[in-house]
Motif scaffolding. Structure first.
Motif, PDB file in Angstrom:
ATOM      1  N   LEU A  99      -3.158  -0.620   7.893  1.00 47.91           N
ATOM      2  CA  LEU A  99      -3.949  -1.049   9.043  1.00 47.91           C
ATOM      3  C   LEU A  99      -4.215  -2.546   8.989  1.00 47.91           C
ATOM      4  O   LEU A  99      -4.220  -3.221  10.016  1.00 47.91           O
ATOM      5  CB  LEU A  99      -5.280  -0.282   9.080  1.00 47.91           C
ATOM      6  CG  LEU A  99      -5.186   1.243   9.217  1.00 47.91           C
ATOM      7  CD1 LEU A  99      -6.585   1.851   9.190  1.00 47.91           C
ATOM      8  CD2 LEU A  99      -4.491   1.617  10.513  1.00 47.91           C
ATOM      9  N   PHE A 100      -4.447  -3.070   7.770  1.00 49.57           N
ATOM     10  CA  PHE A 100      -4.775  -4.478   7.624  1.00 49.57           C
ATOM     11  C   PHE A 100      -3.567  -5.377   7.836  1.00 49.57           C
ATOM     12  O   PHE A 100      -3.705  -6.483   8.362  1.00 49.57           O
ATOM     13  CB  PHE A 100      -5.373  -4.744   6.241  1.00 49.57           C
ATOM     14  CG  PHE A 100      -6.861  -4.508   6.182  1.00 49.57           C
ATOM     15  CD1 PHE A 100      -7.738  -5.423   6.739  1.00 49.57           C
ATOM     16  CD2 PHE A 100      -7.370  -3.376   5.594  1.00 49.57           C
ATOM     17  CE1 PHE A 100      -9.106  -5.208   6.695  1.00 49.57           C
ATOM     18  CE2 PHE A 100      -8.731  -3.148   5.539  1.00 49.57           C
ATOM     19  CZ  PHE A 100      -9.606  -4.074   6.094  1.00 49.57           C
ATOM     20  N   THR A 126      -8.877  -3.425  -0.921  1.00 47.93           N
ATOM     21  CA  THR A 126      -8.538  -2.439   0.113  1.00 47.93           C
ATOM     22  C   THR A 126      -7.732  -1.298  -0.491  1.00 47.93           C
ATOM     23  O   THR A 126      -6.747  -1.536  -1.189  1.00 47.93           O
ATOM     24  CB  THR A 126      -7.713  -3.101   1.237  1.00 47.93           C
ATOM     25  OG1 THR A 126      -8.434  -4.213   1.749  1.00 47.93           O
ATOM     26  CG2 THR A 126      -7.447  -2.104   2.354  1.00 47.93           C
ATOM     27  N   LEU A 148      -5.182   1.996   3.458  1.00 47.66           N
ATOM     28  CA  LEU A 148      -5.730   1.179   4.530  1.00 47.66           C
ATOM     29  C   LEU A 148      -4.942  -0.107   4.748  1.00 47.66           C
ATOM     30  O   LEU A 148      -5.103  -0.769   5.771  1.00 47.66           O
ATOM     31  CB  LEU A 148      -7.195   0.818   4.232  1.00 47.66           C
ATOM     32  CG  LEU A 148      -8.239   1.925   4.442  1.00 47.66           C
ATOM     33  CD1 LEU A 148      -9.624   1.415   4.103  1.00 47.66           C
ATOM     34  CD2 LEU A 148      -8.201   2.434   5.883  1.00 47.66           C
TER      35      LEU A 148
END
Length: 714
Positions: free
Chosen positions: A373-374, A366, A370
């Motif tokens: 967000l994870f 990732t 991002l």
């Protein structure tokens, strides 16, 4: 596998093993935090419908107001027991201990006064009789400290406890030092009794209750366990062990899971007053609905703050102790247990290994931006997993160590990504320091793995500028240091203007500047950006020259050439040393256009390739169609005079010039010369003088005319 992924995997394994080690050997360090997370899950779950078979008779403020302060005379308690029996109570549990004689009993008062009495009421005897004639289970308490060294007797219970597979010389069950029982006349008239101690955790919150306690080498049941045992009707209770301690308490088919100390983790149904409460005064006055009592488990206790039987639980800081017993009995009869099985350590370790594997996969593939967000999704998913295990499967997994592992793995991944990002940014900054605008650098940093640096053919707008008569300026100043200072004062604002207009500085060639637009990043309307930069530079140069004149320094004049076309762009050079640059014929053409300013007496020349793609409005003048040295094809060139539209005087001059240039191209040299001379008289520019000389030549030699002027020198 790249180094970043290798670092993430190796450090994740090390951290996971370290946290597993901490879980196995230093569990107690973080156990308080684990309990707080479990408390939070209880609050999130909220209220659950409790058993309707449990009713609490509350010695509340109303009862104290109506029946007097506590302790009441025991004939009142007896009346409450009889009224409950008459209403059909299935079983009655007392969260009260009568450890001393009733001082309000008439018999005791008369005896102490030495007064003869006949048939004077003995309230203790009255209560004892009520206990024996009603389905009442007495309560008592254990003393676990016994600092006073007082001795206590042992309660009699109609049950045998059998310990199965107990490890030799190991005793996990909580030990009491003294039992504080009801006075003998009451205790001995009861069918049975149970202790009602609730032992809070170190933070003062009651989460577990002991079901059994060891005292004088015998095991005794809690009030809740004894009530349920009496309902089931068994006289043997089994205590099951493993090497880790107690695992369960068993009565027939009812297996009650416990921790290793024989404590039940209470599955609280909700905040205080979740169960049916009836005021003790209403029971005493027989003003209640018998249907609420008939066949029910009735517990008598208090919620009055002055009687000091309030406890802290995951839901409330002032939770009636009697309701803790209600929750415990509810758990036992409905088997809504929360279990901590003996294989829980293996399960916790497997959870942590799974977290490590999932995190490594996600963090490795990732992009850093991002991860933000994870991470909430991972934490949320983990919390939902724990929540479902607790309230759907009734298994309490450890929360804090896996959570610590998640935080640690995320932190490590963030740190590794951070340092790699810094490294990439430094590489980019080294390549483009002072070459491109901050916006371009930022775009490149946000996509470091793009093909922006790859060698490719691309349309760009190329810019060359050069100082006129630099040798003369050098001689005039004389001092090299002062010359460099002058150049720096000139170069700095010129470079800033290019960068502010999102251009890329390619190189400095002595006193010349080479720049381009639309590389490495794409730029809409790059032709306008280049021309705008040139015009802003000329305006800035005018301001600089005013300062130079004031300071007695030589003024600077420059020429600028701009051309748009395809060029090869990318990193070029040797293996050990390279640079991001542009090459090609169109680059050379832009350089030639800059040089033509000397011939035409202009400051800014652009090609028709650039002019045709401009979107803004500029004041332009066609100069010529030329074939520069080394080129096969001609190019029409234009002078750019400024932004917008010309003032009236300049507009007339330009209109006249355009008509005159048209006559020249159509070989009307005599008329062309006439009008060029008129324009030159009003505005003596080099350009007009050039065309006057050409007209004179072609009037004499008309057959030599060529609309394309060829330059044989650079």
């Amino acid at each position: 596998m790249n180094k970043k992924k290798l670092y993430i995997i190796s450090t994740s394994i090390i951290v996971t093993l370290s946290i597993i080690f901490g879980y196995l050997y230093h569990y107690e360090l973080l156990n308080p935090f684990d309990k707080k997370i479990v408390d939070l899950m209880f609050k999130i779950r909220g209220y659950q419908i409790p058993s309707k078979d449990i009713v609490i008779i509350d010695i509340d403020e109303k009862s104290l107001n109506e029946l007097g302060q506590w302790p009441w005379s025991r004939n009142k308690v007896a009346k409450i027991l009889y009224n409950l029996k008459n209403a059909g109570a299935g079983i009655i549990g007392l969260d009260i201990v009568f450890s001393e004689q009733d001082n309000s009993s008439p018999k005791k008062i008369l005896t102490e006064l030495g007064i003869e009495y006949q048939n004077a009421p003995d309230y203790d005897e009255i209560l004892a009789k009520a206990v024996s004639e009603t389905p009442t289970i007495l309560g008592y308490i254990f003393d676990f400290e016994n600092d006073s060294n007082l001795e206590g007797s042992s309660p009699e219970i109609p049950v045998i406890f059998i310990e199965k597979n107990r490890p030799k010389e190991l005793d996990f069950i909580i030990k009491a030092k003294r039992a504080i029982l009801n006075i003998p006349i009451i205790q001995n008239n009861a069918y049975s009794s149970g202790f009602f101690n609730t032992i809070p955790d170190n933070d003062g919150i009651v989460r577990t209750v002991p079901l059994i306690v060891r005292y004088d080498d015998s095991i005794y049941p809690s009030l809740s366990l004894e009530i349920v045992r009496a309902i089931i009707g068994v006289n043997k209770v089994y205590i099951n062990y493993t090497s880790s301690g107690v695992t369960s308490v068993q009565m027939n088919d009812l297996i009650i899971p416990t921790d290793r100390f024989g404590r039940l983790l209470v599955n609280f149904k909700g905040p205080a007053k979740s169960y049916t409460y009836l005021s003790a005064s209403d029971i005493y006055n027989n003003k209640f609905n018998y249907d609420l009592i008939n066949g029910k488990i009735v517990l008598i206790g208090t919620s009055a703050s002055g009687l000091l039987d309030l406890r802290a639980t995951p839901y409330d800081s002032t939770f009636p102790g009697i309701e803790i017993h209600a929750n415990t009995i509810d758990n036992l009869i409905n088997q809504t247990f929360i279990t901590i099985p003996d294989w829980i350590e293996v399960a916790d370790i497997l959870v942590m290994i799974t977290i490590c594997l999932i995190s490594v996969i996600i963090f490795s593939i990732t992009p850093p931006f991002l991860l933000t967000l994870f991470i909430p999704l991972i934490f949320g998913g983990f919390f939902i997993f724990l929540y479902k295990m607790l309230f759907e499967y009734h298994i309490l997994l450890n929360t804090i160590f896996p959570l610590l592992l998640l935080i640690s793995l995320f932190s490590i991944s963030t740190i590794i990504n951070y340092f790699y990002e810094i490294r990439i940014k430094e590489i980019i900054k080294d390549k483009f320091a002072k070459k491109v605008s901050p916006q371009v650098v930022e775009e490149l940093l946000n996509s470091p793995e793009s093909d922006a640096f790859d060698i490719k053919e691309k349309e760009i707008t190329i810019f060359f500028s050069d100082i006129r008569s630099f040798t003369s300026i050098s001689e005039q100043i004389g001092n090299p240091k002062r010359l460099i200072e002058l150049l720096n004062r000139y170069m700095t604002p010129m470079v800033d203007i290019i960068i502010n207009n999102k251009g890329t500085i390619d190189k400095f060639i002595g006193d010349a500047i080479m720049a381009y637009w639309n590389a490495p990043q794409n730029l809409d309307n790059h032709q306008d950006a280049a021309v705008t930069s040139a015009l802003e530079q000329l305006q800035m140069l005018e301001n600089l020259n005013n300062s130079f004149k004031t300071e007695g320094l030589p003024v600077i004049n420059i020429g600028i050439g701009i051309h748009t076309g395809l060029a090869t762009v990318g990193e070029m050079g040797s293996q050990g040393r390279n640079d991001y640059t542009v090459i090609g014929d169109n680059v050379n053409l832009a350089s030639r256009l800059e040089g033509l300013n000397k011939y035409y007496g202009t400051q800014l020349i652009i090609s028709h390739f650039t002019k045709d793609k401009l979107h803004k409005t500029y004041i332009t003048r066609e100069l010529d169609t030329v074939l520069v040295k080394g080129k096969k094809y001609p190019v029409t060139i234009y002078e750019v005079l400024g932004f917008g539209t010309p003032e009236e005087k300049l507009k007339k001059e330009l209109n006249l010039y355009e008509k005159d240039l048209s006559k020249y191209k159509n070989r009307d040299f005599t008329d062309a010369k006439y009008f060029f001379e008129i324009i030159y008289k009003n505005s003596p520019k080099t350009l007009y003088k050039i065309y006057i000389e050409r007209c004179n030549n072609f009037i004499k030699h008309p057959n030599k005319f060529n609309a394309i002027y060829e330059f044989t020198t650079k």
